[in-house]
Design a protein around this motif. Structure first.
Motif, PDB file in Angstrom:
ATOM      1  N   MET A   1       0.812  -1.194  -0.097  1.00 31.13           N
ATOM      2  CA  MET A   1       0.221  -0.185   0.333  1.00 31.13           C
ATOM      3  C   MET A   1       0.797   1.371  -0.117  1.00 31.13           C
ATOM      4  O   MET A   1       1.681   1.463   0.839  1.00 31.13           O
ATOM      5  CB  MET A   1      -0.433   0.062   1.363  1.00 31.13           C
ATOM      6  N   ILE A   2      -0.098   2.174  -0.871  1.00 31.50           N
ATOM      7  CA  ILE A   2       1.423   3.347  -0.836  1.00 31.50           C
ATOM      8  C   ILE A   2       0.814   4.483   0.331  1.00 31.50           C
ATOM      9  O   ILE A   2      -0.535   4.487   0.592  1.00 31.50           O
ATOM     10  CB  ILE A   2       0.849   4.033  -2.011  1.00 31.50           C
ATOM     11  N   LYS A   3       1.683   5.214   1.029  1.00 28.11           N
ATOM     12  CA  LYS A   3       1.587   6.062   1.862  1.00 28.11           C
ATOM     13  C   LYS A   3       1.205   7.456   1.646  1.00 28.11           C
ATOM     14  O   LYS A   3       1.865   7.392   0.633  1.00 28.11           O
ATOM     15  CB  LYS A   3       2.826   5.981   3.005  1.00 28.11           C
ATOM     16  N   ARG A   4       0.803   7.700   1.883  1.00 23.83           N
ATOM     17  CA  ARG A   4      -0.068   9.003   1.323  1.00 23.83           C
ATOM     18  C   ARG A   4       0.364  10.094   2.172  1.00 23.83           C
ATOM     19  O   ARG A   4       0.408   9.712   3.807  1.00 23.83           O
ATOM     20  CB  ARG A   4      -2.129   8.961   1.522  1.00 23.83           C
ATOM     21  N   VAL A   5       0.619  11.200   1.595  1.00 25.90           N
ATOM     22  CA  VAL A   5       0.707  12.292   2.907  1.00 25.90           C
ATOM     23  C   VAL A   5       0.321  12.673   3.591  1.00 25.90           C
ATOM     24  O   VAL A   5      -0.248  13.013   4.227  1.00 25.90           O
ATOM     25  CB  VAL A   5       0.885  13.952   1.734  1.00 25.90           C
ATOM     26  N   ASP A   6      -0.989  12.409   3.392  1.00 26.79           N
ATOM     27  CA  ASP A   6      -2.711  12.952   3.923  1.00 26.79           C
ATOM     28  C   ASP A   6      -3.224  12.160   5.291  1.00 26.79           C
ATOM     29  O   ASP A   6      -4.433  12.533   5.160  1.00 26.79           O
ATOM     30  CB  ASP A   6      -3.395  13.944   2.992  1.00 26.79           C
ATOM     31  N   GLU A   7      -2.194  11.361   5.448  1.00 26.41           N
ATOM     32  CA  GLU A   7      -1.872  10.431   6.272  1.00 26.41           C
ATOM     33  C   GLU A   7      -3.544  10.607   7.320  1.00 26.41           C
ATOM     34  O   GLU A   7      -2.689  11.860   8.056  1.00 26.41           O
ATOM     35  CB  GLU A   7      -1.268   9.652   6.843  1.00 26.41           C
ATOM     36  N   MET A   8      -3.984  10.779   8.461  1.00 30.84           N
ATOM     37  CA  MET A   8      -4.580  10.504   9.233  1.00 30.84           C
ATOM     38  C   MET A   8      -3.810  10.295  10.514  1.00 30.84           C
ATOM     39  O   MET A   8      -3.713   9.812  10.794  1.00 30.84           O
ATOM     40  CB  MET A   8      -6.262  10.045   9.317  1.00 30.84           C
ATOM     41  N   ASN A   9      -3.946  11.897  11.443  1.00 24.69           N
ATOM     42  CA  ASN A   9      -3.690  11.706  12.544  1.00 24.69           C
ATOM     43  C   ASN A   9      -4.053  12.696  13.363  1.00 24.69           C
ATOM     44  O   ASN A   9      -4.928  13.375  13.165  1.00 24.69           O
ATOM     45  CB  ASN A   9      -1.895  11.975  12.760  1.00 24.69           C
ATOM     46  N   PRO A  10      -4.267  12.424  15.041  1.00 28.57           N
ATOM     47  CA  PRO A  10      -4.741  13.495  15.847  1.00 28.57           C
ATOM     48  C   PRO A  10      -4.994  14.704  15.961  1.00 28.57           C
ATOM     49  O   PRO A  10      -5.784  16.024  15.733  1.00 28.57           O
ATOM     50  CB  PRO A  10      -4.203  13.471  17.156  1.00 28.57           C
ATOM     51  N   PHE A  37     -10.658  -0.684   9.597  1.00 27.41           N
ATOM     52  CA  PHE A  37     -11.632  -0.435   8.756  1.00 27.41           C
ATOM     53  C   PHE A  37     -10.994  -0.567   7.387  1.00 27.41           C
ATOM     54  O   PHE A  37     -11.082  -1.650   6.371  1.00 27.41           O
ATOM     55  CB  PHE A  37     -12.637   0.366   8.815  1.00 27.41           C
ATOM     56  N   CYS A  38     -10.641   0.815   7.113  1.00 31.61           N
ATOM     57  CA  CYS A  38      -9.995   0.563   5.809  1.00 31.61           C
ATOM     58  C   CYS A  38      -8.808  -0.077   5.150  1.00 31.61           C
ATOM     59  O   CYS A  38      -8.617  -0.773   4.714  1.00 31.61           O
ATOM     60  CB  CYS A  38      -9.162   2.021   5.763  1.00 31.61           C
ATOM     61  N   LYS A  39      -8.163  -0.965   6.830  1.00 28.91           N
ATOM     62  CA  LYS A  39      -7.081  -2.284   6.045  1.00 28.91           C
ATOM     63  C   LYS A  39      -8.105  -3.018   5.232  1.00 28.91           C
ATOM     64  O   LYS A  39      -7.005  -4.066   4.819  1.00 28.91           O
ATOM     65  CB  LYS A  39      -6.643  -1.876   7.150  1.00 28.91           C
ATOM     66  N   VAL A  40      -8.937  -3.756   6.331  1.00 29.92           N
ATOM     67  CA  VAL A  40      -9.761  -4.787   5.730  1.00 29.92           C
ATOM     68  C   VAL A  40     -10.381  -4.335   4.418  1.00 29.92           C
ATOM     69  O   VAL A  40     -10.926  -5.212   3.157  1.00 29.92           O
ATOM     70  CB  VAL A  40     -10.974  -4.718   7.021  1.00 29.92           C
ATOM     71  N   ALA A  41     -10.848  -3.120   4.679  1.00 28.94           N
ATOM     72  CA  ALA A  41     -11.559  -2.900   3.491  1.00 28.94           C
ATOM     73  C   ALA A  41     -10.851  -2.884   1.886  1.00 28.94           C
ATOM     74  O   ALA A  41     -11.276  -3.578   0.608  1.00 28.94           O
ATOM     75  CB  ALA A  41     -11.927  -1.014   3.380  1.00 28.94           C
ATOM     76  N   TYR A  42      -9.790  -2.164   2.112  1.00 31.70           N
ATOM     77  CA  TYR A  42      -8.643  -2.390   1.343  1.00 31.70           C
ATOM     78  C   TYR A  42      -7.872  -4.006   0.512  1.00 31.70           C
ATOM     79  O   TYR A  42      -8.095  -4.345  -1.090  1.00 31.70           O
ATOM     80  CB  TYR A  42      -7.326  -1.800   2.092  1.00 31.70           C
ATOM     81  N   GLN A  43      -8.259  -5.077   1.753  1.00 29.71           N
ATOM     82  CA  GLN A  43      -7.774  -6.424   1.216  1.00 29.71           C
ATOM     83  C   GLN A  43      -8.990  -7.053   0.786  1.00 29.71           C
ATOM     84  O   GLN A  43      -8.614  -7.815  -0.019  1.00 29.71           O
ATOM     85  CB  GLN A  43      -7.391  -7.245   2.313  1.00 29.71           C
ATOM     86  N   LEU A  44     -10.248  -6.791   1.082  1.00 27.87           N
ATOM     87  CA  LEU A  44     -10.635  -7.254   0.197  1.00 27.87           C
ATOM     88  C   LEU A  44     -11.101  -6.811  -1.686  1.00 27.87           C
ATOM     89  O   LEU A  44     -11.239  -7.915  -1.584  1.00 27.87           O
ATOM     90  CB  LEU A  44     -12.223  -7.039   0.875  1.00 27.87           C
ATOM     91  N   ALA A  50      -8.026  -9.091  -7.989  1.00 21.20           N
ATOM     92  CA  ALA A  50      -6.978  -9.127  -8.170  1.00 21.20           C
ATOM     93  C   ALA A  50      -6.308  -9.253  -9.387  1.00 21.20           C
ATOM     94  O   ALA A  50      -7.245 -10.007 -10.558  1.00 21.20           O
ATOM     95  CB  ALA A  50      -6.025 -10.382  -7.562  1.00 21.20           C
ATOM     96  N   THR A  51      -5.164  -8.880 -10.410  1.00 20.13           N
ATOM     97  CA  THR A  51      -4.570  -9.143 -11.400  1.00 20.13           C
ATOM     98  C   THR A  51      -3.936 -10.341 -12.260  1.00 20.13           C
ATOM     99  O   THR A  51      -3.415 -11.215 -11.080  1.00 20.13           O
ATOM    100  CB  THR A  51      -3.551  -7.879 -11.205  1.00 20.13           C
TER     101      THR A  51
END
Length: 73
Positions: A1-10, A37-44, A50-51
């Motif tokens: 997964m690509i890490k985004r610049v706008d990652e959620m933080n407190p 939730f996002c992790k599970v959603a991305y895995q599903l 799948a390619t």
């Protein structure tokens, strides 16, 4: 997964809440739930889409430059 610049933080979450107040503990718990939730959603999503090729997300590097670049001059 690509890490985004706008990652959620407190700090960013507090800015998004604006004038609304939320306890630090509840904010952390909610953020952990959203991340899970996002992790599970991305895995599903990746399982259903799948390619066939393993190297779809791989960049191919060449030891020598392509012929069109060597004969350009």
């Amino acid at each position: 997964m690509i890490k985004r610049v706008d990652e959620m933080n407190p700090e960013r979450a507090k800015n998004l809440l604006g004038k609304k107040e939320i306890s630090e503990e509840r904010l952390k718990k909610t953020m952990e739930q959203v991340k899970a939730f996002c992790k599970v959603a991305y895995q599903l999503y990746s399982k259903t889409n799948a390619t066939d090729l393993e190297n779809d997300n791989v960049r191919q590097l060449y030891a020598e430059p392509p012929e069109e670049f060597t004969n350009a001059a």
